[in-house]
Design a protein around this motif. Structure first.
Motif, PDB file in Angstrom:
ATOM      1  N   SER A 126       0.841  -1.197   0.000  1.00 14.94           N
ATOM      2  CA  SER A 126       0.000   0.000   0.000  1.00 14.94           C
ATOM      3  C   SER A 126       0.873   1.243   0.000  1.00 14.94           C
ATOM      4  O   SER A 126       2.085   1.186   0.277  1.00 14.94           O
ATOM      5  CB  SER A 126      -0.890   0.017   1.247  1.00 14.94           C
ATOM      6  N   PRO A 127       0.309   2.421  -0.270  1.00 18.21           N
ATOM      7  CA  PRO A 127       1.074   3.669  -0.161  1.00 18.21           C
ATOM      8  C   PRO A 127       1.641   3.898   1.235  1.00 18.21           C
ATOM      9  O   PRO A 127       2.682   4.548   1.383  1.00 18.21           O
ATOM     10  CB  PRO A 127       0.035   4.739  -0.528  1.00 18.21           C
ATOM     11  N   ILE A 128       0.984   3.369   2.259  1.00 20.35           N
ATOM     12  CA  ILE A 128       1.515   3.495   3.620  1.00 20.35           C
ATOM     13  C   ILE A 128       2.875   2.827   3.722  1.00 20.35           C
ATOM     14  O   ILE A 128       3.805   3.356   4.359  1.00 20.35           O
ATOM     15  CB  ILE A 128       0.540   2.866   4.642  1.00 20.35           C
ATOM     16  N   GLY A 129       3.022   1.675   3.084  1.00 23.35           N
ATOM     17  CA  GLY A 129       4.311   0.982   3.103  1.00 23.35           C
ATOM     18  C   GLY A 129       5.412   1.815   2.482  1.00 23.35           C
ATOM     19  O   GLY A 129       6.541   1.858   2.983  1.00 23.35           O
ATOM     20  N   ALA A 130       5.083   2.497   1.385  1.00 22.96           N
ATOM     21  CA  ALA A 130       6.077   3.354   0.740  1.00 22.96           C
ATOM     22  C   ALA A 130       6.454   4.530   1.633  1.00 22.96           C
ATOM     23  O   ALA A 130       7.628   4.887   1.752  1.00 22.96           O
ATOM     24  CB  ALA A 130       5.531   3.849  -0.595  1.00 22.96           C
ATOM     25  N   LEU A 131       5.460   5.134   2.293  1.00 27.63           N
ATOM     26  CA  LEU A 131       5.730   6.261   3.176  1.00 27.63           C
ATOM     27  C   LEU A 131       6.613   5.862   4.346  1.00 27.63           C
ATOM     28  O   LEU A 131       7.569   6.561   4.707  1.00 27.63           O
ATOM     29  CB  LEU A 131       4.408   6.839   3.687  1.00 27.63           C
ATOM     30  N   VAL A 132       6.290   4.724   4.952  1.00 22.90           N
ATOM     31  CA  VAL A 132       7.077   4.259   6.096  1.00 22.90           C
ATOM     32  C   VAL A 132       8.495   3.890   5.663  1.00 22.90           C
ATOM     33  O   VAL A 132       9.477   4.224   6.341  1.00 22.90           O
ATOM     34  CB  VAL A 132       6.383   3.068   6.771  1.00 22.90           C
ATOM     35  N   GLY A 133       8.614   3.225   4.523  1.00 26.86           N
ATOM     36  CA  GLY A 133       9.938   2.862   4.033  1.00 26.86           C
ATOM     37  C   GLY A 133      10.804   4.078   3.766  1.00 26.86           C
ATOM     38  O   GLY A 133      11.997   4.100   4.118  1.00 26.86           O
ATOM     39  N   GLN A 134      10.226   5.102   3.148  1.00 28.18           N
ATOM     40  CA  GLN A 134      10.976   6.334   2.890  1.00 28.18           C
ATOM     41  C   GLN A 134      11.393   7.007   4.191  1.00 28.18           C
ATOM     42  O   GLN A 134      12.524   7.486   4.330  1.00 28.18           O
ATOM     43  CB  GLN A 134      10.132   7.291   2.062  1.00 28.18           C
ATOM     44  N   MET A 135      10.480   7.038   5.169  1.00 26.17           N
ATOM     45  CA  MET A 135      10.793   7.644   6.458  1.00 26.17           C
ATOM     46  C   MET A 135      11.962   6.921   7.127  1.00 26.17           C
ATOM     47  O   MET A 135      12.903   7.567   7.639  1.00 26.17           O
ATOM     48  CB  MET A 135       9.569   7.586   7.376  1.00 26.17           C
ATOM     49  N   GLU A 136      11.911   5.601   7.125  1.00 29.51           N
ATOM     50  CA  GLU A 136      12.955   4.830   7.804  1.00 29.51           C
ATOM     51  C   GLU A 136      14.314   5.025   7.135  1.00 29.51           C
ATOM     52  O   GLU A 136      15.335   5.207   7.819  1.00 29.51           O
ATOM     53  CB  GLU A 136      12.568   3.352   7.825  1.00 29.51           C
ATOM     54  N   LEU A 137      14.346   4.995   5.822  1.00 33.57           N
ATOM     55  CA  LEU A 137      15.612   5.187   5.122  1.00 33.57           C
ATOM     56  C   LEU A 137      16.138   6.610   5.300  1.00 33.57           C
ATOM     57  O   LEU A 137      17.348   6.819   5.426  1.00 33.57           O
ATOM     58  CB  LEU A 137      15.440   4.855   3.637  1.00 33.57           C
ATOM     59  N   ASP A 138      15.241   7.593   5.344  1.00 32.44           N
ATOM     60  CA  ASP A 138      15.667   8.970   5.588  1.00 32.44           C
ATOM     61  C   ASP A 138      16.273   9.121   6.980  1.00 32.44           C
ATOM     62  O   ASP A 138      17.295   9.816   7.166  1.00 32.44           O
ATOM     63  CB  ASP A 138      14.486   9.934   5.444  1.00 32.44           C
ATOM     64  N   LEU A 139      15.669   8.475   7.968  1.00 33.27           N
ATOM     65  CA  LEU A 139      16.204   8.547   9.326  1.00 33.27           C
ATOM     66  C   LEU A 139      17.588   7.915   9.400  1.00 33.27           C
ATOM     67  O   LEU A 139      18.495   8.451  10.055  1.00 33.27           O
ATOM     68  CB  LEU A 139      15.251   7.850  10.299  1.00 33.27           C
ATOM     69  N   ILE A 140      17.766   6.793   8.729  1.00 27.11           N
ATOM     70  CA  ILE A 140      19.088   6.156   8.714  1.00 27.11           C
ATOM     71  C   ILE A 140      20.096   7.071   8.021  1.00 27.11           C
ATOM     72  O   ILE A 140      21.242   7.220   8.470  1.00 27.11           O
ATOM     73  CB  ILE A 140      19.014   4.785   8.013  1.00 27.11           C
ATOM     74  N   GLY A 141      19.661   7.712   6.935  1.00 29.55           N
ATOM     75  CA  GLY A 141      20.564   8.617   6.226  1.00 29.55           C
ATOM     76  C   GLY A 141      20.980   9.809   7.065  1.00 29.55           C
ATOM     77  O   GLY A 141      22.127  10.256   7.012  1.00 29.55           O
TER      78      GLY A 141
END
Length: 290
Positions: A126-141
């Motif tokens: 779902s789009p929620i999965g994409a949003l969460v994935g982007q958030m997590e990768l941004d935090l790691i970055g």
């Protein structure tokens, strides 16, 4: 748990139990193989006369954590080589969440090897999965990690059903369990690598209809009623693109319905495997109990 080499400098932690036609269990993001045991699925399959191969994917301790990013195809290659290392030419496959992506990719790589599959809580993102994935990768970055408070809150809100979230004692117990999440990884590279693989799959708009149409093996698609990552409606629609598939909605549970003891998902998976057993008996599997 034994360590089995599947690629250059990559070893996977593997649990093998039972004797009989093989079932490969592919866990979700950061999921240790012991979760399958805690859910009761391993015992149900062994009792039904199957051999079970469950493993910790690349990056989950004690499996090797290579440099990120990973790809779903790379994770599927690990699964393929693991089966080969166990002397298995044909198997049933159960994939959960990210493991569902891996199972789909394994079917593409080796359709001769997968005689049936269960796509559990992971068919149509779902789009929620994409949003969460982007958030997590941004935090790691930005920070080099996902802060524990963010990770625990996110997992609580997506793992537990609405009924469980409204029970303070249940939330407290799960909060304590999820707080130990960092210890699951061999290295932070594993978390980063698996997140990148998951996000790339979603951004590539997988699964593609042409890939689904090529799946010839029987497939059971399961979706949890309250799963915000893989909603039942879209998973049902996507399942219709798989020629020999059946779909079932598991009511009352969210994304963590496999291990929250709310559903009959274990019995449903075990029954599907039993129904497909004839496709494996005498059909080329050379697996024996270790």
């Amino acid at each position: 748990m034994e360590l089995i080499e599947v690629a250059d400098a990559v070893q996977l932690g593997v649990e093998r139990m039972g004797v009989g036609p093989p079932v490969l269990l592919i866990g979700g993001l950061g999921m240790p193989s012991q979760i399958w045991e805690l859910s009761g699925l391993t015992a149900a399959l062994v009792d039904a006369g199957f051999s079970v191969i469950a493993y910790n994917t690349r990056g989950v301790a004690p499996s090797t954590a290579t440099e990120p990013p990973y790809s779903v195809d790379k994770l599927a290659s690990d699964a393929e080589h693991l089966l080969e290392a166990c002397g298995i030419t044909e198997a049933l496959v159960v994939g959960y969440s990210l493991g569902c992506y891996t199972a789909q990719c394994l079917v593409r790589r080796r359709p001769d090897m997968v005689t049936g599959a269960v796509f559990l809580a992971g068919l149509q993102p779902s789009p929620i999965g994409a949003l969460v994935g982007q958030m997590e990768l941004d935090l790691i970055g930005r920070l080099g990690e996902i802060p524990a408070q963010v990770r625990v809150f996110e997992q609580l809100m997506t793992t537990l059903s609405p009924a469980m979230l409204q029970d303070p004692e249940t939330v407290s117990i799960w909060r304590q369990l999820l707080a130990d999440g960092d210890s699951l990884w061999s290295d932070r590279k594993g978390l980063h690598g698996q997140l990148a693989a998951s996000f790339e799959w979603i951004m590539n708009e997988e699964p593609h209809p042409e890939h689904l149409a090529q799946i010839s093996a029987p497939v059971l698609v399961l979706a949890f009623e309250h799963d915000v990552f893989f909603p039942p409606r879209t998973s049902r629609e996507t399942a219709q693109q798989i020629p020999n598939s059946q779909f079932k909605q598991i009511d009352g549970a969210a994304h963590g319905g496999l291990f929250s003891n709310e559903t009959n998902v274990v019995e449903t998976i075990a029954q599907f495997c039993a129904d497909q057993r004839h496709r494996l008996d005498g059909g080329g599997s050379r697996y024996a109990s270790p």
